[in-house]
Motif scaffolding. Structure first.
Motif, PDB file in Angstrom:
ATOM      1  N   ARG A 129       5.420  -7.243  -7.582  1.00 43.72           N
ATOM      2  CA  ARG A 129       4.246  -7.600  -6.780  1.00 43.72           C
ATOM      3  C   ARG A 129       4.569  -7.805  -5.299  1.00 43.72           C
ATOM      4  NH1 ARG A 129       0.543 -12.459  -6.796  1.00 43.72           N
ATOM      5  NH2 ARG A 129      -1.488 -11.566  -6.308  1.00 43.72           N
ATOM      6  N   PRO A 130       5.617  -8.554  -4.934  1.00 43.91           N
ATOM      7  CA  PRO A 130       5.932  -8.682  -3.505  1.00 43.91           C
ATOM      8  C   PRO A 130       6.290  -7.349  -2.854  1.00 43.91           C
ATOM      9  CG  PRO A 130       7.043 -10.388  -4.742  1.00 43.91           C
ATOM     10  CD  PRO A 130       6.447  -9.458  -5.734  1.00 43.91           C
ATOM     11  N   GLN A 131       6.971  -6.481  -3.591  1.00 41.34           N
ATOM     12  CA  GLN A 131       7.324  -5.177  -3.045  1.00 41.34           C
ATOM     13  C   GLN A 131       6.067  -4.335  -2.806  1.00 41.34           C
ATOM     14  OE1 GLN A 131      10.102  -3.059  -5.460  1.00 41.34           O
ATOM     15  NE2 GLN A 131      10.210  -1.327  -4.064  1.00 41.34           N
ATOM     16  N   GLN A 132       5.103  -4.404  -3.701  1.00 37.29           N
ATOM     17  CA  GLN A 132       3.850  -3.674  -3.528  1.00 37.29           C
ATOM     18  C   GLN A 132       3.070  -4.214  -2.338  1.00 37.29           C
ATOM     19  OE1 GLN A 132       2.032  -4.138  -7.365  1.00 37.29           O
ATOM     20  NE2 GLN A 132       3.128  -2.399  -8.246  1.00 37.29           N
ATOM     21  N   LYS A 133       3.097  -5.536  -2.139  1.00 36.30           N
ATOM     22  CA  LYS A 133       2.411  -6.123  -0.983  1.00 36.30           C
ATOM     23  C   LYS A 133       3.028  -5.650   0.329  1.00 36.30           C
ATOM     24  CE  LYS A 133       0.396 -10.416  -2.607  1.00 36.30           C
ATOM     25  NZ  LYS A 133       0.398 -11.873  -2.419  1.00 36.30           N
ATOM     26  N   ARG A 134       4.376  -5.613   0.395  1.00 36.53           N
ATOM     27  CA  ARG A 134       5.043  -5.141   1.612  1.00 36.53           C
ATOM     28  C   ARG A 134       4.734  -3.671   1.878  1.00 36.53           C
ATOM     29  NH1 ARG A 134       9.249  -8.467  -0.247  1.00 36.53           N
ATOM     30  NH2 ARG A 134      10.230  -6.708  -1.324  1.00 36.53           N
ATOM     31  N   ALA A 135       4.707  -2.867   0.835  1.00 36.60           N
ATOM     32  CA  ALA A 135       4.405  -1.446   1.004  1.00 36.60           C
ATOM     33  C   ALA A 135       2.972  -1.252   1.488  1.00 36.60           C
ATOM     34  CB  ALA A 135       4.625  -0.706  -0.304  1.00 36.60           C
ATOM     35  N   ARG A 167       1.787   0.458   5.029  1.00 30.91           N
ATOM     36  CA  ARG A 167       0.806   1.556   5.084  1.00 30.91           C
ATOM     37  C   ARG A 167      -0.338   1.222   6.028  1.00 30.91           C
ATOM     38  NH1 ARG A 167       1.417   1.786  -0.520  1.00 30.91           N
ATOM     39  NH2 ARG A 167      -0.474   0.552  -0.735  1.00 30.91           N
ATOM     40  N   ASP A 168      -0.826  -0.026   5.977  1.00 32.46           N
ATOM     41  CA  ASP A 168      -1.894  -0.447   6.885  1.00 32.46           C
ATOM     42  C   ASP A 168      -1.430  -0.410   8.336  1.00 32.46           C
ATOM     43  OD1 ASP A 168      -3.462  -0.815   4.660  1.00 32.46           O
ATOM     44  OD2 ASP A 168      -3.204  -3.001   4.622  1.00 32.46           O
ATOM     45  N   LEU A 169      -0.178  -0.819   8.570  1.00 35.92           N
ATOM     46  CA  LEU A 169       0.392  -0.769   9.919  1.00 35.92           C
ATOM     47  C   LEU A 169       0.458   0.669  10.421  1.00 35.92           C
ATOM     48  CD1 LEU A 169       1.930  -2.212  12.286  1.00 35.92           C
ATOM     49  CD2 LEU A 169       4.002  -1.645  11.031  1.00 35.92           C
ATOM     50  N   MET A 170       0.904   1.580   9.588  1.00 38.38           N
ATOM     51  CA  MET A 170       1.006   2.994   9.973  1.00 38.38           C
ATOM     52  C   MET A 170      -0.365   3.578  10.302  1.00 38.38           C
ATOM     53  SD  MET A 170       4.168   3.751   9.936  1.00 38.38           S
ATOM     54  CE  MET A 170       4.456   2.076  10.444  1.00 38.38           C
TER      55      MET A 170
END
Length: 109
Positions: free
Chosen positions: A39-45, A49-52
């Protein structure tokens, strides 16, 4: 010679937790794995993506290599042109941007 080796007795079938204990432990470990790792890894990804997607011309960004620059051109093919100063521009892949900096960061350095 029998006094050196103790006798082994078979279990009577009444084990701790009953027949469902291994299944319950498997589910507990699965949930632990999901909430602590996946779950934390999915949140960071998702945040990356939102930043990009939010990068636009004029933003000041920091790359994973430590380069700070101003975005001068955003291509649709995944590349960004960064302006390091008035005369120097570099082309980088969009994925290598780690953060968008506040406006005026380049002037304060």
């Amino acid at each position: 010679m029998d006094f050196l080796i103790s006798n082994a007795y078979a279990a009577d079938g009444n084990q701790l937790g009953g027949d469902y204990f291994p299944m319950i432990m498997l589910i507990v470990f699965g949930l632990f794995f999901y909430f602590m790792i996946m779950r934390p890894q999915q949140k960071r990804a998702k945040a990356h993506r939102d930043l990009m997607a939010s990068i636009s011309k004029g933003d000041e960004v920091l790359t994973s290599g430590g380069i700070i620059g101003r975005v001068s051109k955003v291509n649709d093919n995944g590349y960004i042109v960064l302006e390091l100063n008035d005369t120097t521009e570099i082309v980088i892949k969009r994925d290598f941007i780690t953060s968008v900096l506040p406006k005026g960061t380049m002037k304060s350095l």
